[in-house]
Each structure stands twice: as structure tokens, then as C-alpha cells.
Motif scaffolding. Sequence first.
Motif, mmCIF file in Angstrom:
data_model
loop_
_atom_site.group_PDB
_atom_site.id
_atom_site.type_symbol
_atom_site.label_atom_id
_atom_site.label_comp_id
_atom_site.label_asym_id
_atom_site.label_seq_id
_atom_site.Cartn_x
_atom_site.Cartn_y
_atom_site.Cartn_z
ATOM 1 N N VAL A 202 0.847 -1.204 0.000
ATOM 2 C CA VAL A 202 0.000 0.000 0.000
ATOM 3 C C VAL A 202 0.880 1.250 0.000
ATOM 4 C CG1 VAL A 202 -1.618 1.372 1.374
ATOM 5 C CG2 VAL A 202 -1.997 -1.084 1.063
ATOM 6 N N ALA A 203 1.877 1.275 0.870
ATOM 7 C CA ALA A 203 2.780 2.429 0.940
ATOM 8 C C ALA A 203 3.516 2.617 -0.382
ATOM 9 C CB ALA A 203 3.777 2.242 2.082
ATOM 10 N N ALA A 204 3.994 1.512 -0.965
ATOM 11 C CA ALA A 204 4.725 1.605 -2.231
ATOM 12 C C ALA A 204 3.847 2.167 -3.342
ATOM 13 C CB ALA A 204 5.261 0.229 -2.616
ATOM 14 N N LEU A 205 2.598 1.778 -3.367
ATOM 15 C CA LEU A 205 1.671 2.259 -4.400
ATOM 16 C C LEU A 205 1.385 3.749 -4.248
ATOM 17 C CD1 LEU A 205 -0.715 -0.809 -4.350
ATOM 18 C CD2 LEU A 205 0.514 0.000 -6.380
ATOM 19 N N TRP A 206 1.257 4.229 -3.014
ATOM 20 C CA TRP A 206 0.998 5.650 -2.801
ATOM 21 C C TRP A 206 2.265 6.493 -2.891
ATOM 22 C CZ3 TRP A 206 -3.533 7.898 -3.188
ATOM 23 C CH2 TRP A 206 -4.681 7.102 -3.064
ATOM 24 N N ALA A 207 3.402 5.826 -3.014
ATOM 25 C CA ALA A 207 4.659 6.543 -3.208
ATOM 26 C C ALA A 207 5.006 6.679 -4.694
ATOM 27 C CB ALA A 207 5.787 5.828 -2.475
ATOM 28 N N LEU A 208 4.057 6.393 -5.571
ATOM 29 C CA LEU A 208 4.288 6.533 -7.005
ATOM 30 C C LEU A 208 4.731 7.958 -7.352
ATOM 31 C CD1 LEU A 208 1.202 4.629 -8.486
ATOM 32 C CD2 LEU A 208 3.589 3.980 -8.734
ATOM 33 N N VAL A 209 5.752 8.050 -8.154
ATOM 34 C CA VAL A 209 6.240 9.375 -8.567
ATOM 35 C C VAL A 209 6.247 9.486 -10.092
ATOM 36 C CG1 VAL A 209 7.607 9.832 -6.512
ATOM 37 C CG2 VAL A 209 8.615 8.517 -8.382
ATOM 38 N N SER A 210 5.318 8.798 -10.746
ATOM 39 C CA SER A 210 5.314 8.785 -12.200
ATOM 40 C C SER A 210 5.042 10.171 -12.791
ATOM 41 C CB SER A 210 4.270 7.783 -12.705
ATOM 42 O OG SER A 210 4.411 7.571 -14.086
ATOM 43 N N ALA A 211 3.997 10.843 -12.301
ATOM 44 C CA ALA A 211 3.643 12.159 -12.849
ATOM 45 C C ALA A 211 4.746 13.194 -12.629
ATOM 46 C CB ALA A 211 2.318 12.641 -12.262
ATOM 47 N N PRO A 212 5.239 13.389 -11.390
ATOM 48 C CA PRO A 212 6.305 14.377 -11.212
ATOM 49 C C PRO A 212 7.592 14.001 -11.927
ATOM 50 C CG PRO A 212 5.963 13.143 -9.182
ATOM 51 C CD PRO A 212 4.824 12.807 -10.100
ATOM 52 N N THR A 213 7.851 12.697 -12.071
ATOM 53 C CA THR A 213 9.015 12.273 -12.840
ATOM 54 C C THR A 213 8.886 12.727 -14.287
ATOM 55 O OG1 THR A 213 9.361 10.333 -11.440
ATOM 56 C CG2 THR A 213 10.339 10.280 -13.633
ATOM 57 N N GLY A 214 7.698 12.557 -14.864
ATOM 58 C CA GLY A 214 7.466 13.015 -16.233
ATOM 59 C C GLY A 214 7.605 14.517 -16.367
ATOM 60 N N ILE A 215 7.140 15.256 -15.370
ATOM 61 C CA ILE A 215 7.233 16.721 -15.399
ATOM 62 C C ILE A 215 8.699 17.151 -15.434
ATOM 63 C CG2 ILE A 215 6.804 18.824 -14.060
ATOM 64 C CD1 ILE A 215 4.279 17.325 -12.950
ATOM 65 N N VAL A 216 9.494 16.580 -14.532
ATOM 66 C CA VAL A 216 10.907 16.954 -14.457
ATOM 67 C C VAL A 216 11.639 16.553 -15.738
ATOM 68 C CG1 VAL A 216 13.073 16.540 -13.210
ATOM 69 C CG2 VAL A 216 10.941 16.841 -11.938
ATOM 70 N N ARG A 217 11.335 15.394 -16.295
ATOM 71 C CA ARG A 217 12.004 14.957 -17.526
ATOM 72 C C ARG A 217 11.569 15.803 -18.722
ATOM 73 N NH1 ARG A 217 11.465 8.359 -16.722
ATOM 74 N NH2 ARG A 217 12.665 8.279 -14.770
ATOM 75 N N ALA A 218 10.291 16.141 -18.789
ATOM 76 C CA ALA A 218 9.812 16.984 -19.885
ATOM 77 C C ALA A 218 10.482 18.354 -19.844
ATOM 78 C CB ALA A 218 8.296 17.140 -19.808
ATOM 79 N N LEU A 219 10.773 18.842 -18.645
ATOM 80 C CA LEU A 219 11.451 20.131 -18.479
ATOM 81 C C LEU A 219 12.959 20.022 -18.709
ATOM 82 C CD1 LEU A 219 9.568 21.329 -15.278
ATOM 83 C CD2 LEU A 219 9.404 22.380 -17.544
ATOM 84 N N ASP A 220 13.437 18.788 -18.953
ATOM 85 C CA ASP A 220 14.852 18.535 -19.228
ATOM 86 C C ASP A 220 15.733 18.861 -18.026
ATOM 87 O OD1 ASP A 220 16.764 17.516 -20.932
ATOM 88 O OD2 ASP A 220 17.312 19.456 -21.768
ATOM 89 N N ARG A 221 15.218 18.608 -16.812
ATOM 90 C CA ARG A 221 15.989 18.878 -15.602
ATOM 91 C C ARG A 221 16.420 17.571 -14.938
ATOM 92 N NH1 ARG A 221 16.467 23.951 -13.657
ATOM 93 N NH2 ARG A 221 18.225 22.883 -12.657
ATOM 94 N N PHE A 222 17.206 16.809 -15.682
ATOM 95 C CA PHE A 222 17.711 15.550 -15.159
ATOM 96 C C PHE A 222 18.688 15.778 -14.013
ATOM 97 C CE2 PHE A 222 15.969 14.348 -19.155
ATOM 98 C CZ PHE A 222 15.652 13.002 -19.072
ATOM 99 N N ASP A 223 19.317 16.970 -13.981
ATOM 100 C CA ASP A 223 20.256 17.258 -12.905
ATOM 101 C C ASP A 223 19.552 17.285 -11.556
ATOM 102 O OD1 ASP A 223 18.831 19.471 -13.826
ATOM 103 O OD2 ASP A 223 20.382 20.911 -13.259
ATOM 104 N N ILE A 224 18.376 17.925 -11.519
ATOM 105 C CA ILE A 224 17.611 17.982 -10.271
ATOM 106 C C ILE A 224 17.099 16.594 -9.888
ATOM 107 C CG2 ILE A 224 15.588 18.965 -9.139
ATOM 108 C CD1 ILE A 224 17.754 20.992 -9.644
ATOM 109 N N ALA A 225 16.652 15.825 -10.889
ATOM 110 C CA ALA A 225 16.110 14.487 -10.614
ATOM 111 C C ALA A 225 17.145 13.592 -9.943
ATOM 112 C CB ALA A 225 15.631 13.851 -11.915
ATOM 113 N N VAL A 226 18.410 13.768 -10.310
ATOM 114 C CA VAL A 226 19.470 12.954 -9.729
ATOM 115 C C VAL A 226 19.511 13.102 -8.215
ATOM 116 C CG1 VAL A 226 21.986 12.776 -9.501
ATOM 117 C CG2 VAL A 226 20.940 12.819 -11.757
ATOM 118 N N TYR A 227 19.422 14.347 -7.746
ATOM 119 C CA TYR A 227 19.496 14.595 -6.308
ATOM 120 C C TYR A 227 18.283 14.011 -5.581
ATOM 121 C CZ TYR A 227 23.270 17.802 -7.507
ATOM 122 O OH TYR A 227 24.443 18.340 -7.983
#
Length: 448
Positions: A141-166
Motif C-alpha cells: 500500500v505504501a509503495a503504491l501511494w509513493a508513485l512518482v510517475s507524474a512528477p518524474t514526467g514533469i521533471v524529464r519533460a522540463l529537461d531537468r535531469f540534474d535535479i532528478a538525480v538529487y
Amino acid sequence: MEDVAQSGTKPRSLMARMLANVGWLVGGKAFGAICSLLYLAILTRSLGLKDFGHFALIFGTSQALIAIAGFQTWRTVVRFGVKHIHEGDWSGFGRLSMMAFLLDVLGAVIGCVIAYIAFYEFATELDLNPRLVDTAFWFNVAALWALVSAPTGIVRALDRFDIAVYVEALVPAGRLIAAAVIAVTGPDLVLFLIAWAAIDLLEAAVYWIVARWLCPQAIQFKFLPRAFEARHENPGLVKFFGITYISATLEAIFKHGPLLAVGYFVGTSAAGVYRLAHQLAQGLSKLSGLLSRAAYAQISRARVSADLTEFRKLASQTTRLAAVGGALVVIAVVTFGGHLLALLGGEDFRAGYAILIPLVLVSSIELASVAFEPVLHSTGHARLSLLARFVTVLTAAVGTSLLVNTYAEHGIAWSLVIGAAVGYLVMGLLAVVTLRKIQSGETTQTAL
């Protein structure tokens, strides 16, 4: 959001931009890989073969559920979001992002229902200790609610892979610290699972905070009521989402299903050995995931902003780079794989070497095909990548049914190699044909 070099105003090549993103990801994943190997060593030596097998089955189930119920919304955000960003349409990007958020919530709810059925109805089939059923369910249950698919897509679409690394470094670092503390104070399977769940939830919260910080004009609650207008504002979105979801589900079955099959057909201890071998194979083949993330975003962006020649060049260069990386990984594992397994888990886990070899071959084949799916998605042919995924899973399933009774977990592992090889040939052929059709069509238009 201009793609200019740091030292001047000349735009960087598509390959240079992708490699810059890969560079950030390599730095983060190198740190993550070191942390992962260390906390895996702590886990295996603290829990022993049987309890680590339970951990592997519970964690593997959560990964399968995340992939199945998570909808992989990041692909939709990247595929259609880069156009909104390129045009400065932040309202459109905001509605698209909030729609992805709502779909993630829906997926979490559906996943919780599936988890309940899996653990309370099929725990015996998975050879799971009855005292761990409640813990396993709430961990999922915790793992499912920890999904970060949408914000991951936002950061990648913005081309900010540097921030995603941290942000993504929080998980391996947190797990290593937690594993060390638990091992010293008193190893306990339940405590490890609680720590893993808490760290995943923390990462999810931080990812959303970062997404909001990077793009405050789009990541706003005011877009929630009109979020599903994104379906009409982005032609082809519904079809793309459906196809990529089914494709991701097939990919999840291919990646995580074998572990559950080992638990079902062979037993918990075998699942523990398989899990460590699989984790090591994935850890040594992280370049596949790194290139996939960078390639998907950059190839999607290239299809919007670059000409066909540059687009084809990027796909070709990515494929060649990935093939070399895959070959190096196989050589490294053949040479040092058995010693690494024994070093991490002890001599009981050295037997996993026979499983590690085919699993690394699978990862290397996936690495070599890393550019194929982004090419098909960005050119509007996502259904072809779905076809290739289906062929991959079907081939692996047939192989498993033929080999599992005779060769047990080894047969399952080699069935994956057969499936991955067939899938590589099919998806590669489809990608090449698609690019040639596009070139032929654009050449005809130019002539007219």
C-alpha cells in the motif's frame, strides 16, 4: 528552456544534450549502485537465505503492482508535454500534469485492491510466511501511494535531469543508512520493510515539491477541475496512454513475473537467490535505464524541434552506444559475477551465478534496444512497440512452460533471454521500417 551550450550561444547537438542528461544520471546512479550493493549485502547477511527470500517476494510483488497499477503516466507527460513547453503553453502543460496526477491516484487505489487479493488469497501459493501477510500488504500500500510517475514526467519533460538525480539519490542513501542502523540494533525483516516504505514515501513528497518549484506556473491545484480537458487538447493522448499502459504492464510481467514464478514453482529460498542475482544484473546494467530515460525525453523533443536527419542520427547513435555498453556489461559479469554474489550474500548465494548470466544477457539486450521504443512512440506508432512487447512476453511464457519443470529457476531465466532476443528483433525491425516510411513520406512532400 533554450538548449544552448554553457560556453556560448550555439545550440548543442541532440546527442550532446542526451549525453549531458546521461552524465547527470550516471553520477546519480553510480552513487545509487554503490549504496544498493552495500545495503543488499547488509540485507542478505542479516536476514539469511530464507528471510531474504520473503523480503524478495514482498518487494518483487510491490514492484509488479507499481508497474501494473501505476499507468506509467510519465511517458504521457513527456510525449505530449514537451510540445506545450516548447510553445510556452503552461496552462496546457498544467492540465496534462494534473491529469497524470489523478491517474496516479486512481492507479494507487486499484493497486491496493489487487494487493489485498494477492496477499490475503494467494499468500500460500507464494510460500509466504503467514505472520508476514499483514506487513506485506501494508508495505505494498505504501509503495503504491509513493508513485512518482507524474512528477518524474514533469521533471524529464522540463529537461531537468540534474535535479532528478538529487531527488532519486534519497532512496539508495536512505536505505543504506536504515539498513546499517537496523543491522546494528537488531536485524528484523519487518523493520527493513517499514524503513523501505517510509523512504519511498519521502521521495514521492520531495519529487512533487521539486516539480512545483521547477514549474510553478503549471503545477497548481487550479488545474485539477479541468485536468481531463487534456484529452481533447492533445490529439491521440487517450490512444497513446492506453497502448503505453498495456505495454508497461507486459514489461512488468516480463521483469517481475519470473521472481514470483520462482517462488511459486521452486520455493522461497530459491526466490532469494534469484532476487539477488536479478538485483545485481540490474545494478550492473543501469546504463539501460539511464539511456532509456534520457533517450525517451530527448527523442520526443527531437521529433518536435529537429529535422528528420537529426532525428534519425540521434536514434542511430544511441543504439550503437547502447550496444557497446551491453557488451561490456556481459564481459564484466562473466568475469566477476560469481565472486560478487558470494561477497554480497555469502556462499549460499554463489549458486545464483548460473542465473545471473542469463539475466545479464536480458539486461544487455534491453540496453541494445533502448532507442527503439522512444522512436516508435514519438512518431505516433506506439501500437507497434506494444506488439513487440507482447511477442517478448509470449515467447518468454512459452519458454518458461517448456523449461521450468526440467530446469527450475534456470529454465525461467533462459526463457527470458529467448523472449528478449525475439522482442529485440521485432521491435528493431519495426523501428527501422517506421523511420524509412517517415523519410519516404517527407521526401515525397518535398518533391511535390
